[in-house]
Design a protein around this motif. Structure first.
Motif, short mmCIF file in Angstrom:
data_model
loop_
_atom_site.label_atom_id
_atom_site.label_comp_id
_atom_site.label_asym_id
_atom_site.label_seq_id
_atom_site.Cartn_x
_atom_site.Cartn_y
_atom_site.Cartn_z
N ALA A 271 -1.05 7.17 -2.82
CA ALA A 271 -1.20 6.08 -3.75
C ALA A 271 -1.01 6.62 -5.11
O ALA A 271 -0.37 6.39 -6.20
CB ALA A 271 -2.38 5.33 -3.64
N LYS A 272 -1.57 8.19 -5.09
CA LYS A 272 -1.77 9.04 -6.40
C LYS A 272 -0.33 9.31 -6.73
O LYS A 272 0.19 9.25 -7.74
CB LYS A 272 -2.56 9.96 -6.09
CG LYS A 272 -3.32 10.62 -7.24
CD LYS A 272 -4.64 11.22 -6.90
CE LYS A 272 -4.81 12.39 -7.95
NZ LYS A 272 -5.80 13.26 -7.66
N LYS A 273 0.54 9.91 -5.73
CA LYS A 273 1.51 10.33 -5.76
C LYS A 273 2.61 9.18 -6.21
O LYS A 273 3.47 9.51 -7.19
CB LYS A 273 2.17 10.82 -4.29
CG LYS A 273 1.99 12.16 -4.02
CD LYS A 273 2.64 12.66 -2.77
CE LYS A 273 2.15 13.54 -2.05
NZ LYS A 273 2.40 14.95 -2.31
N ILE A 274 2.51 7.89 -5.76
CA ILE A 274 3.49 6.81 -6.06
C ILE A 274 3.28 6.65 -7.66
O ILE A 274 4.36 6.74 -8.43
CB ILE A 274 2.80 5.44 -5.45
CG1 ILE A 274 3.60 5.52 -3.91
CG2 ILE A 274 3.72 4.36 -6.13
CD1 ILE A 274 2.79 4.57 -3.05
N ARG A 275 1.96 6.73 -8.08
CA ARG A 275 1.72 6.23 -9.61
C ARG A 275 2.22 7.81 -10.50
O ARG A 275 2.60 7.34 -11.68
CB ARG A 275 0.21 6.07 -10.14
CG ARG A 275 -0.03 4.75 -9.36
CD ARG A 275 -1.04 3.96 -10.25
NE ARG A 275 -1.71 2.94 -9.80
CZ ARG A 275 -1.53 1.68 -9.64
NH1 ARG A 275 -0.26 1.24 -10.19
NH2 ARG A 275 -2.03 0.70 -8.88
#
Ligand code: SAH
Ligand code: SF4
Length: 423
Positions: A271-275
């Motif tokens: 989720a962090k990578k996506i953002r």
């Protein structure tokens, strides 16, 4: 998925000369395309079938057909308890519909076909699409993941992917017919694999099709989301900055019991990578509360994960026991009142997060595609951002299908208000 399948079925029937009618009392045949994913979806179909039964009583010649996942799941029960249903067809049998309809017109016999196929992807058929902005394009069917709560692998059968050439042909044709956006569909869309073409390769090929302004896909599985996919999304202007990233549950113990194949940490990391990789991305999710064995502590972990990620939106469900699935055999089923209480708390938290994400956009200028006139006033447009949020703004300029810069002026819950920039 069912909208796409219904368009496919309409296409199959239109090719044979059948016409759609908006007036149900005028129809010679009525089909209902069904979903079996939760008990609630089935209950809605049962209630609609009650109406069809009444129509059949006054028009005994009308043919009634039940199509899709419920047909696959409940065929015996339907034949026994609902004799007014003439045709029962599972998700891999739609191609046979014209022949079956003819047979049924000739002789008064019930017809059932729920044979699942390892190969059927409905290539060579063109769906009869209704609206003119987004074309749903199915790229793979079935699911091999077997999450323990889910009936889909049993009603839709094994995973199989379509030839990319056929997919591209279908999209080119949709664009020729005036569509400007495409949503690639699959139960597990990013498990797509045809020879050596993986989902990311297909996405790149599709995004290069001239005239395609917006490209989306759903529903991906978190285990099959990788950095390459996120980079391709970030690099391609017409691949929308929005991703469905279905959490289901926040505790590792429950994720394991669900057979979701990822951990809480893996999910948080991605989720962090996506953002980080896709600026301005909108993340939506699916969450189930009250899975068998879910304790208050497990549920708290779901809320904690939500608090960290702050999803832009969420589809939230109470666990519903489904036939054939492994979870139905689990003990420690959760009381309905507990499920309801957890769902209420979860929805309340999600509302705060949606508002938080929407407030971040206030004062920013975003590209909005005009999709329709606002329901509330003919003086306003209703359009969608790249990140999949609806915005209402005054019709100072623009037409349906235009992408225009809009300054967001306010966020009320899920709705954004804006003003065309420079007007
Ligand atoms: N392939 C997709 C989901 C398809 S079903 C995925 O893996 O994410 C759509 C959603 O329905 C699921 O994500 C899940 O949240 C919900 N769902 C499926 N089976 C359910 C059940 N038995 N009870 C409650 N919700 C369920
Ligand atoms: Fe169901 Fe899991 Fe397959 Fe999604 S990945 S369709 S939830 S079995």
């Amino acid at each position: 998925m069912n909208v796409a399948d219904s368009e496919l079925i309409a296409g199959i029937l239109q090719k044979e000369g059948y016409k759609q009618t908006p007036n149900i009392d005028e129809a010679t045949a009525i089909f209902i395309n069904t979903c079996a994913v939760r008990d609630h979806a089935e209950a809605k179909v049962h209630s609609r079938l009650g109406n069809f039964n009444r129509i059949k009583k006054s028009h005994p010649d009308v043919i009634i057909g039940m199509l899709g996942c419920m047909a696959q799941n409940l065929k015996d029960e339907i034949l026994e308890n609902k004799p007014y249903i003439d045709i029962v067809l599972g998700p891999d049998s739609y191609r046979k519909l014209p022949v079956i309809l003819n047979n049924r017109l000739k002789e008064q016999k019930h017809i059932v076909d729920t044979q699942l196929s390892r190969f059927e992807v409905y290539d060579g058929l063109f769906p009869s699409r209704k609206e003119g902005i987004n074309a749903w394009v199915s790229i793979m069917r079935g699911c091999d993941k077997f999450c323990t709560f889910c009936i889909v692998p049993f009603t839709r059968g094994r995973e199989r992917s379509r030839n990319p050439k056929r997919i591209i042909q279908e999209i080119e044709r949709a664009i020729k017919n005036g569509f400007v956006g495409v949503t690639l569909l699959g139960q597990n869309v990013n498990s797509y694999k045809y020879d050596n073409i993986a989902f990311t390769d297909l996405l790149k090929q599709v995004s290069a099709i001239p005239g395609l302004l917006r490209l989306r896909y759903t529903s991906p599985h978190p285990s099959d989301v990788n950095e390459k996919l996120l980079e391709v999304m970030a690099e391609s202007k017409n691949i929308c900055n929005s991703i469905h990233f279905p959490l289901q549950a926040g505790s590792d113990r429950i994720l394991k019991r669900m057979n979701r194949t990822y951990t809480k940490n893996h999910f948080l990391k991605y989720a962090k990578k996506i953002r980080a990789i896709i600026p301005g991305v909108g993340i939506s999710t699916d969450i189930i509360v009250g899975f068998p064995g879910e304790t208050e502590e497990d549920f708290q972990e779901t809320l904690e994960v939500m608090d960290i990620i702050k999803f832009d939106s969420a589809y939230t469900f109470k666990y519903s026991s489904r036939p054939y699935t492994k979870a139905i055999e689990y003990d420690e089923h959760i009381a309905e009142a507990v499920k309801k209480d957890r769902l209420d708390r979860l929805i309340k938290l999600q509302r705060q997060h949606t508002l938080f994400r929407n407030l971040e956009l206030v004062d920013q200028v975003v590209d909005v595609m005009v999709e329709k006139e606002s329901k509330k006033s003919s003086e306003y447009w209703s359009g969608r951002t790249d990140s999949n949020k609806w915005v209402i703004f005054k019709k100072d300029t623009g037409n349906i299908k235009d992408i225009i810069p809009v300054r967001i002026t306010a966020a009320h819950g899920v709705t954004l208000k804006g003003k065309i920039e420079g007007k």
